[in-house]
Design a protein around this motif. Structure first.
Motif, PDB file in Angstrom:
ATOM      1  N   LEU A   1     -13.133  -6.446   5.225  1.00 18.27           N
ATOM      2  CA  LEU A   1     -12.686  -5.121   4.183  1.00 18.27           C
ATOM      3  C   LEU A   1     -11.328  -5.364   3.932  1.00 18.27           C
ATOM      4  CD1 LEU A   1     -13.560  -2.648   2.762  1.00 18.27           C
ATOM      5  CD2 LEU A   1     -13.119  -1.156   4.492  1.00 18.27           C
ATOM      6  N   GLU A   2     -10.490  -5.823   4.967  1.00 13.68           N
ATOM      7  CA  GLU A   2      -9.169  -6.067   4.749  1.00 13.68           C
ATOM      8  C   GLU A   2      -8.710  -7.249   3.773  1.00 13.68           C
ATOM      9  OE1 GLU A   2      -6.817  -3.763   8.690  1.00 13.68           O
ATOM     10  OE2 GLU A   2      -8.004  -5.810   8.817  1.00 13.68           O
ATOM     11  N   GLN A   3      -9.662  -8.150   3.885  1.00 15.59           N
ATOM     12  CA  GLN A   3      -9.469  -9.284   3.139  1.00 15.59           C
ATOM     13  C   GLN A   3      -9.985  -8.938   1.648  1.00 15.59           C
ATOM     14  OE1 GLN A   3     -11.714 -12.349   4.933  1.00 15.59           O
ATOM     15  NE2 GLN A   3     -10.283 -12.543   6.685  1.00 15.59           N
ATOM     16  N   ASP A   4     -11.044  -8.187   1.544  1.00 16.36           N
ATOM     17  CA  ASP A   4     -11.542  -7.728   0.345  1.00 16.36           C
ATOM     18  C   ASP A   4     -10.437  -7.110  -0.516  1.00 16.36           C
ATOM     19  OD1 ASP A   4     -14.104  -8.715   0.744  1.00 16.36           O
ATOM     20  OD2 ASP A   4     -14.645  -6.685   1.298  1.00 16.36           O
ATOM     21  N   LEU A   5      -9.889  -6.234   0.002  1.00 17.03           N
ATOM     22  CA  LEU A   5      -8.763  -5.265  -0.647  1.00 17.03           C
ATOM     23  C   LEU A   5      -7.387  -5.930  -0.433  1.00 17.03           C
ATOM     24  CD1 LEU A   5      -9.752  -1.818   0.750  1.00 17.03           C
ATOM     25  CD2 LEU A   5     -10.347  -2.987  -1.584  1.00 17.03           C
TER      26      LEU A   5
ATOM     27  N   PRO B   1      -4.911   4.583  10.472  1.00 24.49           N
ATOM     28  CA  PRO B   1      -4.969   3.930   9.377  1.00 24.49           C
ATOM     29  C   PRO B   1      -3.605   3.666   8.940  1.00 24.49           C
ATOM     30  CG  PRO B   1      -5.429   6.157   8.747  1.00 24.49           C
ATOM     31  CD  PRO B   1      -5.350   5.977  10.593  1.00 24.49           C
ATOM     32  N   THR B   2      -3.331   2.445   8.041  1.00 24.27           N
ATOM     33  CA  THR B   2      -2.037   2.221   7.535  1.00 24.27           C
ATOM     34  C   THR B   2      -2.023   3.048   6.280  1.00 24.27           C
ATOM     35  OG1 THR B   2      -3.197   0.533   6.046  1.00 24.27           O
ATOM     36  CG2 THR B   2      -2.237  -0.110   8.319  1.00 24.27           C
ATOM     37  N   VAL B   3      -0.768   3.074   5.546  1.00 20.81           N
ATOM     38  CA  VAL B   3      -0.513   3.695   4.356  1.00 20.81           C
ATOM     39  C   VAL B   3      -1.890   3.632   3.336  1.00 20.81           C
ATOM     40  CG1 VAL B   3       0.576   4.225   2.483  1.00 20.81           C
ATOM     41  CG2 VAL B   3       1.637   4.111   4.672  1.00 20.81           C
ATOM     42  N   PRO B   4      -2.134   2.174   2.854  1.00 21.14           N
ATOM     43  CA  PRO B   4      -3.572   1.817   2.101  1.00 21.14           C
ATOM     44  C   PRO B   4      -4.672   2.317   2.851  1.00 21.14           C
ATOM     45  CG  PRO B   4      -2.005  -0.053   2.190  1.00 21.14           C
ATOM     46  CD  PRO B   4      -1.467   1.048   3.230  1.00 21.14           C
ATOM     47  N   GLY B   5      -4.781   2.030   4.117  1.00 16.18           N
ATOM     48  CA  GLY B   5      -5.961   2.817   4.733  1.00 16.18           C
ATOM     49  C   GLY B   5      -6.158   4.287   4.849  1.00 16.18           C
ATOM     50  N   THR B   6      -5.064   5.159   4.692  1.00 15.11           N
ATOM     51  CA  THR B   6      -5.105   6.336   4.460  1.00 15.11           C
ATOM     52  C   THR B   6      -5.640   6.698   3.127  1.00 15.11           C
ATOM     53  OG1 THR B   6      -3.157   6.859   5.830  1.00 15.11           O
ATOM     54  CG2 THR B   6      -3.697   8.557   4.443  1.00 15.11           C
TER      55      THR B   6
END
Length: 298
Positions: free
Chosen positions: A41-45, A58-63
């Motif tokens: 998912l991290e690779q996708d985004l 979560p990181t900031v994008p994860g949030t």
């Protein structure tokens, strides 16, 4: 590009469970599979989404992704129910304060949850910190002392919780026989809920010019034990009027400063665009809370 549902579910489970191992048990796959799905998912985004610490966070994008996934999950449940497909009760995560949950919130919110067919998961924190839980994507809505909404959200006034400075009669006789003075307050133990609780320190600084640390104190981070500790004479502290009113009337507690109190305004925070059931729940909660709480600025 579309989000892969299995990868999204792995990310959400890891954040909610706090570890890859617990997420794996929840999803009935291996921790390695959970990690692989999140990595994909991290690779996708094209960005890191999860800090693999204990607990996972979560990181900031994860949030931002977390906020989206929580709302989309509720929307999906809403849609399936409207199509006559039983998706089971929808769960809403609410950030609320310890004192609201211990006093007026459940009697007010319970009938609303039942009417809307919702299950609640409460995340507890101080009224000055629940706002951060919304920002972090850990809750869909919540109660905060912050009047200004964050971007994309709305804030509705609920009302005021009034706090009284109380103690047992024996405690008052021992420590404040001559009245509550600055000198006496330097020696009497104070009940503090937890390390985030600033009510007591603000009160003593404002009215008795006593900075934090100038007096002894206990930490009791649970609502009922906190009340019991005051009743048993371990210390004195601020209690919501809803929580100490009967105890004051029965003489089990006494008001140390009848001429002084603390009013804490509360606000309902929610996303402006939200599932219909959550919107109805919020509107009903605001209306019911205003009927039981003191008006803000009143």
């Amino acid at each position: 590009m579309k989000l892969d549902p299995r990868r999204s579910a792995a990310f959400l489970a890891a954040v909610d469970a706090g570890s890859l191992e617990l997420a794996a048990a929840q999803l009935k796959i291996t921790p390695s599979a959970v990690s692989q799905r999140i990595s994909a998912l991290e690779q996708d985004l094209g960005t890191p989404l999860l800090v693999r610490s204990r607990p996972c966070r979560p990181t900031v994008p994860g949030t931002r992704l977390l906020q989206y996934l929580r709302r989309s999950s509720l929307l999906e449940s809403e849609f399936l129910n409207e199509m006559g497909m039983d998706s089971g009760p929808a769960r809403v995560t609410l950030a609320v304060t310890n004192d609201t949950l211990a006093t007026w919130l459940l009697p007010v919110l319970g009938p609303i949850l039942e009417a809307e067919g919702l299950l609640a998961e409460f995340i507890l924190d101080d009224q000055g910190h629940t706002f951060a839980l919304l920002e972090a994507g850990q809750a869909l809505a919540g109660i905060s002392g912050e009047p200004e909404p964050m971007h994309g959200c709305s804030a509705s006034a609920l009302g005021v919780m009034r706090y009284r400075l109380v103690a047992s009669p024996a405690f008052r006789q021992r420590w404040f026989a001559g009245g509550m003075t600055r000198e006496a307050a330097r020696h009497a133990p104070v009940m503090v809920f937890n390390r985030k609780d600033a009510l007591q320190s603000h009160f003593l600084l404002r009215h008795f010019d006593l900075p934090e640390g100038a007096y002894p104190f206990h930490y009791v981070p649970a609502s009922d034990p906190y009340v019991n500790a005051i009743r048993l004479g371990l210390g004195y502290g601020l209690l919501p009027q809803e929580q100490c009113g009967d105890l004051l009337a029965d003489g089990e507690l006494v008001d140390l400063t009848p001429h002084l109190h603390v009013d804490v305004p509360l606000y309902w925070h929610a996303w402006r665009i939200q599932p219909p059931r959550l919107e109805r729940m919020g509107a009903a909660l605001v209306k019911a809370a205003r009927a039981v709480l003191l008006p803000i600025g009143g």
